[in-house]
Design an enzyme around this catalytic site. Structure first.
Site, PDB file in Angstrom:
ATOM      1  N   SER A  86       0.872  -1.215  -0.008  1.00  7.92           N
ATOM      2  CA  SER A  86      -0.055  -0.123   0.068  1.00  7.92           C
ATOM      3  C   SER A  86       0.843   1.164   0.056  1.00  7.92           C
ATOM      4  CB  SER A  86      -0.906  -0.078   1.141  1.00  7.92           C
ATOM      5  OG  SER A  86      -1.966   1.109   1.039  1.00  7.92           O
ATOM      6  N   HIS A 195      -8.027  -0.255  -0.545  1.00  3.37           N
ATOM      7  CA  HIS A 195      -7.817  -1.521  -1.452  1.00  3.37           C
ATOM      8  C   HIS A 195      -9.039  -2.135  -1.929  1.00  3.37           C
ATOM      9  CE1 HIS A 195      -3.727  -0.726  -0.960  1.00  3.37           C
ATOM     10  NE2 HIS A 195      -3.856  -0.791   0.445  1.00  3.37           N
TER      11      HIS A 195
END
Length: 311
Positions: A86, A195
Protein backbone atom coordinates in the site's frame (compact mmCIF):
# COMPACT_ATOMS: atom_id res chain seq x y z
CA UNK A 1 23.02 -9.90 -5.03
CA UNK A 2 19.65 -11.29 -4.10
CA UNK A 3 18.14 -9.05 -1.45
CA UNK A 4 14.57 -7.81 -1.31
CA UNK A 5 13.67 -4.68 0.66
CA UNK A 6 10.04 -4.31 1.70
CA UNK A 7 8.12 -1.36 3.11
CA UNK A 8 5.10 -1.77 5.40
CA UNK A 9 1.65 -0.28 5.02
CA UNK A 10 -0.72 1.59 7.28
CA UNK A 11 -1.27 -0.16 10.58
CA UNK A 12 2.48 -0.53 11.20
CA UNK A 13 2.82 3.03 12.53
CA UNK A 14 4.15 3.60 16.03
CA UNK A 15 4.19 6.73 18.22
CA UNK A 16 7.53 8.57 18.06
CA UNK A 17 8.59 6.51 15.03
CA UNK A 18 10.38 9.47 13.44
CA UNK A 19 12.06 10.44 16.71
CA UNK A 20 13.35 6.88 17.01
CA UNK A 21 15.07 6.78 13.61
CA UNK A 22 18.80 5.88 13.60
CA UNK A 23 21.11 8.67 14.69
CA UNK A 24 22.85 9.39 11.38
CA UNK A 25 23.51 12.51 9.27
CA UNK A 26 21.39 11.04 6.47
CA UNK A 27 18.43 10.75 8.82
CA UNK A 28 18.61 14.42 9.72
CA UNK A 29 18.94 15.33 6.05
CA UNK A 30 15.89 13.23 5.18
CA UNK A 31 13.77 14.83 7.92
CA UNK A 32 14.83 18.28 6.71
CA UNK A 33 13.97 17.50 3.10
CA UNK A 34 10.59 16.11 4.16
CA UNK A 35 9.79 19.21 6.21
CA UNK A 36 10.85 21.50 3.38
CA UNK A 37 8.64 19.64 0.87
CA UNK A 38 5.56 20.15 3.05
CA UNK A 39 6.55 23.47 4.60
CA UNK A 40 5.85 21.99 8.04
CA UNK A 41 7.84 20.15 10.71
CA UNK A 42 7.38 16.43 10.03
CA UNK A 43 8.58 15.64 13.56
CA UNK A 44 5.19 16.89 14.74
CA UNK A 45 3.43 14.07 12.84
CA UNK A 46 4.38 11.07 15.00
CA UNK A 47 2.62 11.89 18.28
CA UNK A 48 -0.19 9.53 19.34
CA UNK A 49 -2.72 12.30 18.63
CA UNK A 50 -1.27 13.18 15.23
CA UNK A 51 -1.25 9.51 14.19
CA UNK A 52 -5.04 9.48 14.37
CA UNK A 53 -4.79 11.18 10.97
CA UNK A 54 -4.41 9.03 7.85
CA UNK A 55 -2.31 11.78 6.28
CA UNK A 56 0.16 11.83 9.19
CA UNK A 57 0.45 8.05 9.29
CA UNK A 58 1.22 7.75 5.60
CA UNK A 59 3.77 10.57 5.68
CA UNK A 60 5.55 9.03 8.68
CA UNK A 61 5.74 5.66 6.92
CA UNK A 62 7.22 7.30 3.81
CA UNK A 63 9.85 9.26 5.76
CA UNK A 64 10.80 6.29 7.92
CA UNK A 65 11.25 3.96 4.93
CA UNK A 66 13.33 6.41 2.91
CA UNK A 67 15.52 7.51 5.83
CA UNK A 68 16.41 3.98 6.92
CA UNK A 69 17.01 2.89 3.32
CA UNK A 70 19.47 5.73 2.85
CA UNK A 71 21.31 4.70 6.01
CA UNK A 72 21.52 1.10 4.81
CA UNK A 73 22.67 2.15 1.34
CA UNK A 74 25.36 4.38 2.84
CA UNK A 75 26.84 1.18 4.27
CA UNK A 76 27.24 -0.18 0.75
CA UNK A 77 24.03 -2.22 0.65
CA UNK A 78 21.76 -2.10 -2.40
CA UNK A 79 18.65 -4.23 -2.86
CA UNK A 80 17.98 -6.31 -5.92
CA UNK A 81 14.22 -5.90 -5.53
CA UNK A 82 11.96 -3.46 -3.68
CA UNK A 83 8.23 -3.58 -2.96
CA UNK A 84 5.81 -1.88 -0.62
CA UNK A 85 2.47 -2.80 0.84
CA UNK A 86 0.00 0.00 0.00
CA UNK A 87 1.61 3.30 1.11
CA UNK A 88 4.87 1.33 1.30
CA UNK A 89 4.98 1.45 -2.50
CA UNK A 90 5.96 5.13 -2.28
CA UNK A 91 9.22 4.72 -0.33
CA UNK A 92 9.92 1.70 -2.55
CA UNK A 93 9.56 3.90 -5.64
CA UNK A 94 11.81 6.58 -4.13
CA UNK A 95 14.51 4.04 -3.26
CA UNK A 96 14.21 2.58 -6.78
CA UNK A 97 14.99 6.00 -8.26
CA UNK A 98 11.59 6.33 -9.92
CA UNK A 99 10.11 9.14 -7.81
CA UNK A 100 11.73 12.20 -6.27
CA UNK A 101 11.43 12.23 -2.48
CA UNK A 102 9.96 15.75 -2.31
CA UNK A 103 7.35 14.85 -4.95
CA UNK A 104 6.55 11.67 -3.02
CA UNK A 105 5.98 13.70 0.16
CA UNK A 106 3.51 16.02 -1.56
CA UNK A 107 1.70 13.17 -3.33
CA UNK A 108 1.40 11.15 -0.12
CA UNK A 109 0.09 14.18 1.76
CA UNK A 110 -2.64 14.47 -0.88
CA UNK A 111 -3.23 10.71 -0.89
CA UNK A 112 -3.78 10.66 2.85
CA UNK A 113 -6.11 13.67 2.74
CA UNK A 114 -8.17 12.18 -0.09
CA UNK A 115 -8.59 8.85 1.69
CA UNK A 116 -9.36 10.48 5.03
CA UNK A 117 -11.91 12.91 3.58
CA UNK A 118 -13.67 10.21 1.55
CA UNK A 119 -14.50 8.16 4.66
CA UNK A 120 -14.00 10.26 7.81
CA UNK A 121 -15.77 7.72 10.02
CA UNK A 122 -17.63 4.43 10.05
CA UNK A 123 -15.20 2.51 7.83
CA UNK A 124 -11.92 0.67 8.14
CA UNK A 125 -10.11 -2.66 7.76
CA UNK A 126 -10.12 -5.98 9.63
CA UNK A 127 -7.64 -8.86 9.51
CA UNK A 128 -8.97 -12.41 9.37
CA UNK A 129 -6.60 -15.21 10.36
CA UNK A 130 -7.07 -18.95 10.05
CA UNK A 131 -9.40 -19.33 7.06
CA UNK A 132 -8.63 -20.03 3.41
CA UNK A 133 -9.32 -17.56 0.62
CA UNK A 134 -12.40 -19.33 -0.76
CA UNK A 135 -14.07 -19.28 2.65
CA UNK A 136 -13.35 -15.57 3.18
CA UNK A 137 -14.68 -14.73 -0.28
CA UNK A 138 -17.84 -16.71 0.45
CA UNK A 139 -18.42 -14.80 3.69
CA UNK A 140 -17.91 -11.47 1.91
CA UNK A 141 -20.45 -12.44 -0.74
CA UNK A 142 -23.00 -13.19 2.00
CA UNK A 143 -22.65 -9.76 3.61
CA UNK A 144 -21.65 -7.26 0.93
CA UNK A 145 -24.42 -4.93 -0.25
CA UNK A 146 -24.87 -1.30 -1.23
CA UNK A 147 -25.91 -0.44 2.34
CA UNK A 148 -23.24 -2.61 3.98
CA UNK A 149 -20.23 -2.69 1.63
CA UNK A 150 -17.31 -4.99 2.43
CA UNK A 151 -14.56 -6.31 0.17
CA UNK A 152 -11.37 -8.34 0.07
CA UNK A 153 -8.48 -5.89 0.48
CA UNK A 154 -5.25 -7.80 1.19
CA UNK A 155 -4.10 -11.32 0.46
CA UNK A 156 -1.24 -11.51 2.94
CA UNK A 157 -0.71 -15.26 3.32
CA UNK A 158 -2.52 -18.54 2.66
CA UNK A 159 -4.52 -18.10 5.86
CA UNK A 160 -4.33 -14.35 6.47
CA UNK A 161 -6.54 -11.83 4.72
CA UNK A 162 -7.67 -8.26 5.28
CA UNK A 163 -11.15 -7.02 4.48
CA UNK A 164 -12.27 -3.41 4.06
CA UNK A 165 -15.66 -1.75 4.32
CA UNK A 166 -18.21 -0.35 6.71
CA UNK A 167 -17.91 -1.05 10.44
CA UNK A 168 -21.24 -2.88 10.48
CA UNK A 169 -20.39 -5.10 7.50
CA UNK A 170 -16.93 -5.97 8.83
CA UNK A 171 -18.38 -6.88 12.23
CA UNK A 172 -20.85 -9.21 10.54
CA UNK A 173 -18.14 -10.89 8.47
CA UNK A 174 -15.94 -11.21 11.57
CA UNK A 175 -18.76 -12.96 13.42
CA UNK A 176 -19.31 -15.39 10.55
CA UNK A 177 -15.56 -15.98 10.29
CA UNK A 178 -15.29 -16.93 13.96
CA UNK A 179 -18.24 -19.30 13.53
CA UNK A 180 -16.29 -20.92 10.67
CA UNK A 181 -13.29 -21.44 12.93
CA UNK A 182 -11.16 -18.34 12.27
CA UNK A 183 -8.31 -18.02 14.75
CA UNK A 184 -8.74 -14.25 14.94
CA UNK A 185 -10.65 -11.32 13.51
CA UNK A 186 -8.79 -8.14 14.42
CA UNK A 187 -9.73 -4.58 13.60
CA UNK A 188 -6.66 -2.77 12.23
CA UNK A 189 -5.43 0.73 13.07
CA UNK A 190 -6.65 1.97 9.69
CA UNK A 191 -9.62 4.32 9.53
CA UNK A 192 -10.34 4.08 5.80
CA UNK A 193 -11.52 1.18 3.58
CA UNK A 194 -8.38 0.79 1.49
CA UNK A 195 -7.78 -1.52 -1.48
CA UNK A 196 -11.29 -1.81 -2.77
CA UNK A 197 -13.62 0.03 -5.14
CA UNK A 198 -14.79 2.36 -2.37
CA UNK A 199 -11.65 4.42 -3.04
CA UNK A 200 -11.96 4.55 -6.84
CA UNK A 201 -12.87 8.25 -6.95
CA UNK A 202 -10.02 9.43 -4.67
CA UNK A 203 -7.63 7.35 -6.78
CA UNK A 204 -8.77 9.15 -9.93
CA UNK A 205 -8.07 12.53 -8.29
CA UNK A 206 -4.61 11.34 -7.22
CA UNK A 207 -3.94 10.12 -10.77
CA UNK A 208 -4.61 13.65 -12.06
CA UNK A 209 -2.05 15.01 -9.58
CA UNK A 210 0.46 12.40 -10.77
CA UNK A 211 0.13 13.74 -14.32
CA UNK A 212 2.14 16.81 -13.28
CA UNK A 213 4.92 14.85 -11.56
CA UNK A 214 8.04 13.35 -13.12
CA UNK A 215 8.14 9.55 -12.75
CA UNK A 216 11.11 7.63 -14.16
CA UNK A 217 11.74 4.01 -15.00
CA UNK A 218 13.08 2.40 -11.81
CA UNK A 219 16.80 1.71 -11.59
CA UNK A 220 16.13 -1.20 -9.21
CA UNK A 221 13.62 -4.01 -9.73
CA UNK A 222 10.34 -2.63 -8.41
CA UNK A 223 7.59 -5.20 -7.75
CA UNK A 224 3.98 -4.06 -7.64
CA UNK A 225 2.21 -5.08 -4.45
CA UNK A 226 -1.03 -5.22 -6.46
CA UNK A 227 0.02 -7.37 -9.43
CA UNK A 228 3.14 -9.00 -7.93
CA UNK A 229 4.90 -8.20 -11.20
CA UNK A 230 7.91 -5.99 -12.00
CA UNK A 231 7.07 -2.46 -13.15
CA UNK A 232 9.67 -1.70 -15.83
CA UNK A 233 8.54 1.63 -17.24
CA UNK A 234 7.48 4.97 -15.83
CA UNK A 235 3.87 4.95 -17.06
CA UNK A 236 3.07 1.57 -15.50
CA UNK A 237 4.71 2.56 -12.24
CA UNK A 238 2.81 5.86 -12.18
CA UNK A 239 -0.47 3.95 -12.63
CA UNK A 240 0.53 1.46 -9.94
CA UNK A 241 1.20 4.20 -7.40
CA UNK A 242 -1.85 6.31 -8.19
CA UNK A 243 -4.36 3.48 -8.09
CA UNK A 244 -2.96 1.10 -5.48
CA UNK A 245 -5.32 2.59 -2.87
CA UNK A 246 -8.32 1.02 -4.68
CA UNK A 247 -6.71 -2.25 -5.82
CA UNK A 248 -6.39 -5.49 -3.86
CA UNK A 249 -2.94 -6.05 -2.35
CA UNK A 250 -1.58 -9.49 -3.23
CA UNK A 251 1.37 -9.48 -0.85
CA UNK A 252 1.60 -13.27 -0.73
CA UNK A 253 2.29 -13.40 -4.48
CA UNK A 254 4.63 -10.39 -4.36
CA UNK A 255 6.92 -12.08 -1.84
CA UNK A 256 6.66 -15.34 -3.80
CA UNK A 257 7.71 -13.54 -7.00
CA UNK A 258 10.81 -12.09 -5.34
CA UNK A 259 11.76 -15.52 -3.98
CA UNK A 260 11.19 -17.25 -7.32
CA UNK A 261 13.42 -14.64 -8.98
CA UNK A 262 16.29 -15.47 -6.65
CA UNK A 263 15.85 -13.22 -3.61
CA UNK A 264 17.05 -15.00 -0.47
CA UNK A 265 17.28 -12.11 1.98
CA UNK A 266 14.26 -9.96 2.80
CA UNK A 267 14.84 -6.83 4.88
CA UNK A 268 11.74 -5.10 6.24
CA UNK A 269 12.24 -1.36 6.60
CA UNK A 270 10.72 0.33 9.66
CA UNK A 271 8.43 0.44 11.38
CA UNK A 272 7.45 -3.00 12.61
CA UNK A 273 8.03 -6.65 11.86
CA UNK A 274 4.74 -7.83 10.34
CA UNK A 275 6.11 -8.35 6.82
CA UNK A 276 9.01 -10.34 8.24
CA UNK A 277 6.61 -12.79 9.83
CA UNK A 278 4.61 -13.12 6.61
CA UNK A 279 7.76 -13.87 4.58
CA UNK A 280 9.29 -16.59 6.73
CA UNK A 281 7.24 -19.44 5.31
CA UNK A 282 8.17 -18.46 1.73
CA UNK A 283 11.81 -17.69 2.57
CA UNK A 284 12.42 -21.16 4.01
CA UNK A 285 15.77 -21.39 2.18
CA UNK A 286 16.67 -17.79 2.98
CA UNK A 287 16.35 -15.13 5.66
CA UNK A 288 13.69 -12.57 6.51
CA UNK A 289 14.74 -9.90 8.99
CA UNK A 290 13.40 -6.56 10.18
CA UNK A 291 15.48 -3.38 10.34
CA UNK A 292 13.71 -2.48 13.59
CA UNK A 293 15.51 -4.17 16.46
CA UNK A 294 18.46 -5.30 14.33
CA UNK A 295 21.97 -3.91 14.41
CA UNK A 296 23.04 -2.04 11.28
CA UNK A 297 26.26 -4.04 11.04
CA UNK A 298 24.27 -7.28 11.23
CA UNK A 299 22.05 -6.23 8.31
CA UNK A 300 25.13 -5.22 6.32
CA UNK A 301 26.82 -8.55 7.06
CA UNK A 302 23.74 -10.46 5.91
CA UNK A 303 23.64 -8.39 2.71
CA UNK A 304 27.34 -9.02 2.01
CA UNK A 305 26.86 -12.74 2.60
CA UNK A 306 24.03 -12.84 0.07
CA UNK A 307 26.15 -10.94 -2.43
CA UNK A 308 28.98 -13.45 -2.03
CA UNK A 309 26.58 -16.35 -2.37
CA UNK A 310 24.78 -14.93 -5.41
CA UNK A 311 27.13 -12.45 -7.14
Amino acid sequence: MSSFWVFPGQGAQQPDMLHGLPSHPLTGECLEQASDALNEDVLSLDTPAALQSTRAVQLCLLVSGVACSRVLMAQGNTPDYVAGLSIGAYPAAVVAGALDFADAMRLVALRGELMQNAYPQGYGMTALIGLDQATVESLLAQVNSSSMPVYMANINADNQFVIAGSDQAMAQVAGLAKAQGAAAAKRLAVSVPSHCELLSEPAQILAHAFADVSVKAPTLRYLSGSTARPMLNADKLRDDLAFNMCRIVDWRSTVQTAYERGARLQIELPPGTVLTGLARRIFEQGSAVAFQGARLDTLSALSREEERRHP
